[in-house]
Write a protein that holds these residues in place. Structure first.
Motif, mmCIF file in Angstrom:
data_model
loop_
_atom_site.group_PDB
_atom_site.id
_atom_site.type_symbol
_atom_site.label_atom_id
_atom_site.label_comp_id
_atom_site.label_asym_id
_atom_site.label_seq_id
_atom_site.Cartn_x
_atom_site.Cartn_y
_atom_site.Cartn_z
ATOM 1 N N ALA A 281 0.831 -1.209 0.000
ATOM 2 C CA ALA A 281 0.000 0.000 0.000
ATOM 3 C C ALA A 281 0.864 1.257 0.000
ATOM 4 N N SER A 282 1.979 1.244 0.732
ATOM 5 C CA SER A 282 2.856 2.411 0.790
ATOM 6 C C SER A 282 3.511 2.677 -0.561
ATOM 7 N N ILE A 283 3.993 1.617 -1.220
ATOM 8 C CA ILE A 283 4.634 1.783 -2.525
ATOM 9 C C ILE A 283 3.637 2.309 -3.552
ATOM 10 N N CYS A 284 2.449 1.700 -3.588
ATOM 11 C CA CYS A 284 1.421 2.162 -4.531
ATOM 12 C C CYS A 284 1.008 3.597 -4.224
ATOM 13 N N ALA A 285 0.880 3.923 -2.942
ATOM 14 C CA ALA A 285 0.482 5.279 -2.563
ATOM 15 C C ALA A 285 1.562 6.286 -2.923
ATOM 16 N N MET A 286 2.835 5.903 -2.818
ATOM 17 C CA MET A 286 3.919 6.819 -3.189
ATOM 18 C C MET A 286 3.896 7.124 -4.674
ATOM 19 N N SER B 169 -18.515 1.625 2.294
ATOM 20 C CA SER B 169 -18.616 1.917 0.861
ATOM 21 C C SER B 169 -17.672 1.024 0.055
ATOM 22 N N LEU B 170 -16.464 0.785 0.573
ATOM 23 C CA LEU B 170 -15.532 -0.098 -0.133
ATOM 24 C C LEU B 170 -16.035 -1.541 -0.125
ATOM 25 N N LEU B 171 -16.636 -1.961 0.977
ATOM 26 C CA LEU B 171 -17.209 -3.311 1.037
ATOM 27 C C LEU B 171 -18.304 -3.480 -0.013
ATOM 28 N N LEU B 172 -19.198 -2.502 -0.114
ATOM 29 C CA LEU B 172 -20.261 -2.566 -1.122
ATOM 30 C C LEU B 172 -19.687 -2.574 -2.532
ATOM 31 N N VAL C 70 -6.054 -8.905 -0.995
ATOM 32 C CA VAL C 70 -6.078 -7.969 -2.129
ATOM 33 C C VAL C 70 -7.049 -6.831 -1.851
ATOM 34 N N THR C 71 -8.236 -7.141 -1.366
ATOM 35 C CA THR C 71 -9.221 -6.091 -1.091
ATOM 36 C C THR C 71 -8.752 -5.187 0.053
ATOM 37 N N VAL C 72 -8.102 -5.777 1.045
ATOM 38 C CA VAL C 72 -7.573 -4.966 2.153
ATOM 39 C C VAL C 72 -6.496 -4.018 1.633
ATOM 40 N N THR C 73 -5.618 -4.533 0.770
ATOM 41 C CA THR C 73 -4.555 -3.695 0.213
ATOM 42 C C THR C 73 -5.125 -2.559 -0.625
ATOM 43 N N LEU C 74 -6.113 -2.857 -1.464
ATOM 44 C CA LEU C 74 -6.745 -1.817 -2.290
ATOM 45 C C LEU C 74 -7.412 -0.755 -1.409
ATOM 46 N N ALA C 75 -8.044 -1.197 -0.339
ATOM 47 C CA ALA C 75 -8.688 -0.245 0.575
ATOM 48 C C ALA C 75 -7.662 0.648 1.245
ATOM 49 N N HIS C 76 -6.525 0.083 1.632
ATOM 50 C CA HIS C 76 -5.484 0.884 2.283
ATOM 51 C C HIS C 76 -4.858 1.882 1.305
ATOM 52 N N PHE D 234 -7.691 -0.363 11.611
ATOM 53 C CA PHE D 234 -8.593 -1.425 12.051
ATOM 54 C C PHE D 234 -9.961 -1.339 11.393
ATOM 55 N N VAL D 235 -10.567 -0.149 11.398
ATOM 56 C CA VAL D 235 -11.960 -0.009 10.989
ATOM 57 C C VAL D 235 -12.162 -0.422 9.536
ATOM 58 N N VAL D 236 -11.397 0.169 8.612
ATOM 59 C CA VAL D 236 -11.546 -0.157 7.194
ATOM 60 C C VAL D 236 -11.201 -1.625 6.952
ATOM 61 N N THR D 237 -10.138 -2.096 7.600
ATOM 62 C CA THR D 237 -9.721 -3.489 7.427
ATOM 63 C C THR D 237 -10.802 -4.455 7.885
ATOM 64 N N PHE D 238 -11.467 -4.129 8.971
ATOM 65 C CA PHE D 238 -12.503 -5.004 9.524
ATOM 66 C C PHE D 238 -13.626 -5.237 8.518
ATOM 67 N N PHE D 239 -13.936 -4.234 7.699
ATOM 68 C CA PHE D 239 -15.019 -4.354 6.736
ATOM 69 C C PHE D 239 -14.614 -5.143 5.490
#
Length: 257
Positions: A70-75, A114-117, A129-135, A200-205
């Protein structure tokens, strides 16, 4: 003229309010007592037990994998977004800036839902993969703002000088601009890494089976009182890593061009 002691008192009150619970947590990670209500001696046994918890280390590996990617993609995305926002000035860019700043103020629970939906509607199974995309989604904004602040103080006459000396636009970007703003990019990446590994919150979903991260595992351990000392030990190590990461990010951001 006598100054009022109120600002100093308020500052000390806030510092104690914020950091006293953290200090108690760190202290209890070395407390021989399982429940931490009384001090029963100094010990490292909770850290030894922590080393034997395979579920925690598996979750830590998941957290590190997600945070690094996530850090590399965000950079990459945040740097290109910062260049676009800094280079072009129009009414449309105002909308773009608003979209970049929106994840910073959007409630995490709303972003997670919203990301879960979105993933469910797209038929994407919930996984790492979904957790990484969300981050990546919320980390991009932080990197963009850090790099954008760096670019606003950048003297682009250096680029013109490089072009006058025969460098192409691509060469000037790679050999002149990027090395000079690299501390800002790295600082944004470190900030993104810290936010990702602590989320935690986004990851939990958006997590799926086998995609538990360290904050999610710690949350499930809180329900068991016998795990409190191990949680204290793990939290102390996380605090140390977070402190070092934020300190490194601030040192890099403070460097002048």
């Amino acid at each position: 003229m006598k100054t009022s002691p109120l600002p100093k008192i308020t500052t000390w009150f806030l510092l104690i309010f914020f950091y006293l619970p953290i200090g108690i947590l760190v202290l209890n990670s070395f407390n021989a007592s399982r429940f931490g209500t009384t001090w029963q001696g100094f010990t490292f046994k909770w850290y030894v037990i922590l080393l034997e918890r395979e579920d925690l280390w598996f979750a830590l590996c998941n957290s590190l994998k997600i945070a690094v990617v996530a850090s590399i993609c965000a950079m990459v995305l945040g740097t290109t977004a910062a260049f676009a926002l800094n280079s072009y000035q129009s009414r449309l860019q105002v909308v773009h800036r608003l979209l970049v700043n929106l994840p910073l103020v959007l409630p995490e629970i709303l972003m997670g839902m919203s990301l879960l939906l979105l993933f469910v509607a797209a038929g994407q199974p919930l996984s790492l993969v979904t957790v990484t995309l969300a981050h990546v989604t919320f980390c991009v904004s932080y990197v963009t703002l850090v790099v954008l602040a760096r670019l606003e103080d950048f003297d682009f006459q250096i680029v013109d000088a490089a072009r006058d000396l025969g460098a192409t636009r691509f060469q000037a970007m790679i050999r002149v601009v990027l090395p000079l703003i690299a501390p800002g990019i790295l600082a944004g990446g470190l900030l993104a890494f810290t936010l990702s590994i602590d989320d935690f919150v986004v990851t939990f979903f958006v997590k799926g089976p086998g995609a538990d991260t360290l904050p999610v595992i710690i949350y499930s351990m809180i329900k068991k009182s016998r795990d409190f000392p191990v949680i204290n030990a793990m939290s102390t190590l996380l605090l140390l890593v977070t402190f070092l990461t934020v300190w490194s990010s601030q040192r890099l951001t403070a460097k002048k061009i």
